[in-house]
Design a protein around this motif. Sequence first.
Motif, PDB file in Angstrom:
ATOM      1  N   GLU A  79       0.837  -1.193   0.000  1.00 49.58           N
ATOM      2  CA  GLU A  79       0.000   0.000   0.000  1.00 49.58           C
ATOM      3  C   GLU A  79       0.876   1.247   0.000  1.00 49.58           C
ATOM      4  N   LEU A  80       0.586   2.146  -0.920  1.00 46.55           N
ATOM      5  CA  LEU A  80       1.301   3.419  -1.005  1.00 46.55           C
ATOM      6  C   LEU A  80       0.561   4.467  -0.184  1.00 46.55           C
ATOM      7  N   MET A  81      -0.754   4.535  -0.396  1.00 40.16           N
ATOM      8  CA  MET A  81      -1.574   5.468   0.374  1.00 40.16           C
ATOM      9  C   MET A  81      -3.042   5.126   0.209  1.00 40.16           C
ATOM     10  N   ARG A  82      -3.854   5.683   1.108  1.00 39.23           N
ATOM     11  CA  ARG A  82      -5.305   5.540   0.985  1.00 39.23           C
ATOM     12  C   ARG A  82      -5.964   6.838   1.396  1.00 39.23           C
ATOM     13  N   VAL A  83      -7.086   7.116   0.760  1.00 37.20           N
ATOM     14  CA  VAL A  83      -7.849   8.327   1.017  1.00 37.20           C
ATOM     15  C   VAL A  83      -9.292   7.909   1.248  1.00 37.20           C
ATOM     16  N   ASN A 143     -13.597   5.328  -0.929  1.00 37.21           N
ATOM     17  CA  ASN A 143     -12.276   4.851  -0.539  1.00 37.21           C
ATOM     18  C   ASN A 143     -11.399   4.782  -1.775  1.00 37.21           C
ATOM     19  N   VAL A 144     -10.232   5.390  -1.701  1.00 38.70           N
ATOM     20  CA  VAL A 144      -9.257   5.337  -2.787  1.00 38.70           C
ATOM     21  C   VAL A 144      -7.989   4.744  -2.202  1.00 38.70           C
ATOM     22  N   LYS A 145      -7.531   3.645  -2.807  1.00 38.67           N
ATOM     23  CA  LYS A 145      -6.326   2.980  -2.324  1.00 38.67           C
ATOM     24  C   LYS A 145      -5.338   2.833  -3.474  1.00 38.67           C
ATOM     25  N   PHE A 146      -4.083   3.152  -3.176  1.00 38.63           N
ATOM     26  CA  PHE A 146      -3.006   3.027  -4.149  1.00 38.63           C
ATOM     27  C   PHE A 146      -2.030   1.970  -3.660  1.00 38.63           C
ATOM     28  N   TYR A 147      -1.661   1.067  -4.551  1.00 38.65           N
ATOM     29  CA  TYR A 147      -0.698   0.015  -4.241  1.00 38.65           C
ATOM     30  C   TYR A 147       0.398   0.055  -5.290  1.00 38.65           C
ATOM     31  N   GLU A 150       4.563  -1.535 -11.005  1.00 41.40           N
ATOM     32  CA  GLU A 150       3.105  -1.593 -11.106  1.00 41.40           C
ATOM     33  C   GLU A 150       2.504  -0.600 -10.130  1.00 41.40           C
ATOM     34  N   LEU A 151       1.476   0.086 -10.594  1.00 42.78           N
ATOM     35  CA  LEU A 151       0.696   0.991  -9.759  1.00 42.78           C
ATOM     36  C   LEU A 151      -0.755   0.576  -9.911  1.00 42.78           C
ATOM     37  N   LEU A 152      -1.385   0.218  -8.807  1.00 43.62           N
ATOM     38  CA  LEU A 152      -2.774  -0.220  -8.805  1.00 43.62           C
ATOM     39  C   LEU A 152      -3.575   0.768  -7.979  1.00 43.62           C
ATOM     40  N   MET A 153      -4.647   1.293  -8.562  1.00 40.19           N
ATOM     41  CA  MET A 153      -5.542   2.193  -7.845  1.00 40.19           C
ATOM     42  C   MET A 153      -6.916   1.546  -7.804  1.00 40.19           C
ATOM     43  N   VAL A 211      -7.797   0.718 -11.620  1.00 38.02           N
ATOM     44  CA  VAL A 211      -6.805   1.175 -12.596  1.00 38.02           C
ATOM     45  C   VAL A 211      -5.496   0.438 -12.325  1.00 38.02           C
ATOM     46  N   SER A 212      -4.925  -0.150 -13.379  1.00 38.11           N
ATOM     47  CA  SER A 212      -3.645  -0.841 -13.264  1.00 38.11           C
ATOM     48  C   SER A 212      -2.681  -0.290 -14.305  1.00 38.11           C
ATOM     49  N   LEU A 213      -1.560   0.229 -13.836  1.00 40.30           N
ATOM     50  CA  LEU A 213      -0.492   0.701 -14.722  1.00 40.30           C
ATOM     51  C   LEU A 213       0.703  -0.212 -14.507  1.00 40.30           C
TER      52      LEU A 213
END
Length: 181
Positions: free
Chosen positions: A99-103, A109-113, A125-128, A150-152
């Motif tokens: 986990e990078l961050m969550r809002v 809920n927005v979560k970034f991994y 990889e960046l997963l939102m 979203v997957s980059l």
Amino acid sequence: MRKLTVVLLVAVLPLLGFSQSIFDKYEDMDNVGSVIVNKGMIDLVSKIGALDDDAEAREFVEVAKGLQGVKVFMTEDQNVSLDMSKTVKQYLKSSKLEELMRVKDKDVNVKFYVKNGKNENHVTELLMFVSGMENVEIGHNGRKLETVLVSLTGDIDLNKIGSLTNKMDLPKDLKKAGGSK
């Protein structure tokens, strides 16, 4: 001998990047909108954008050059949203994403991994994952979103990713939920 060769190929092909994503099942669902951008299109956009004199466009091109693929899945269907949530949890257990961050804003809920890359500023990889949205309309047809995934993938420079997210045509409410302006 031939059977051994086939078994080895089947075992090795996923390691070479030919395997499908766990999220690809959403691509063919009627109640899921999807945007899939592969390396060829990313390269084409990068070449066109490189001709632009705008500094922001050049920064976008620098981020895009490192991308291998972009996948976006959106749904307003609660059952699919629940399935996406379960699939993301399953994927997080089997991958090396952290986990990078969550809002959290009300019910949204927005979560970034991320999956670590060559150094602390780069990820592969960046997963939102955004869930719990209400009244976020997309397009002119009045469709409302419940969940966005979203997957980059590629070589992603975290210092420049803001340029990419600002260029994406996301609904204004979704950008607010994600912290963008």
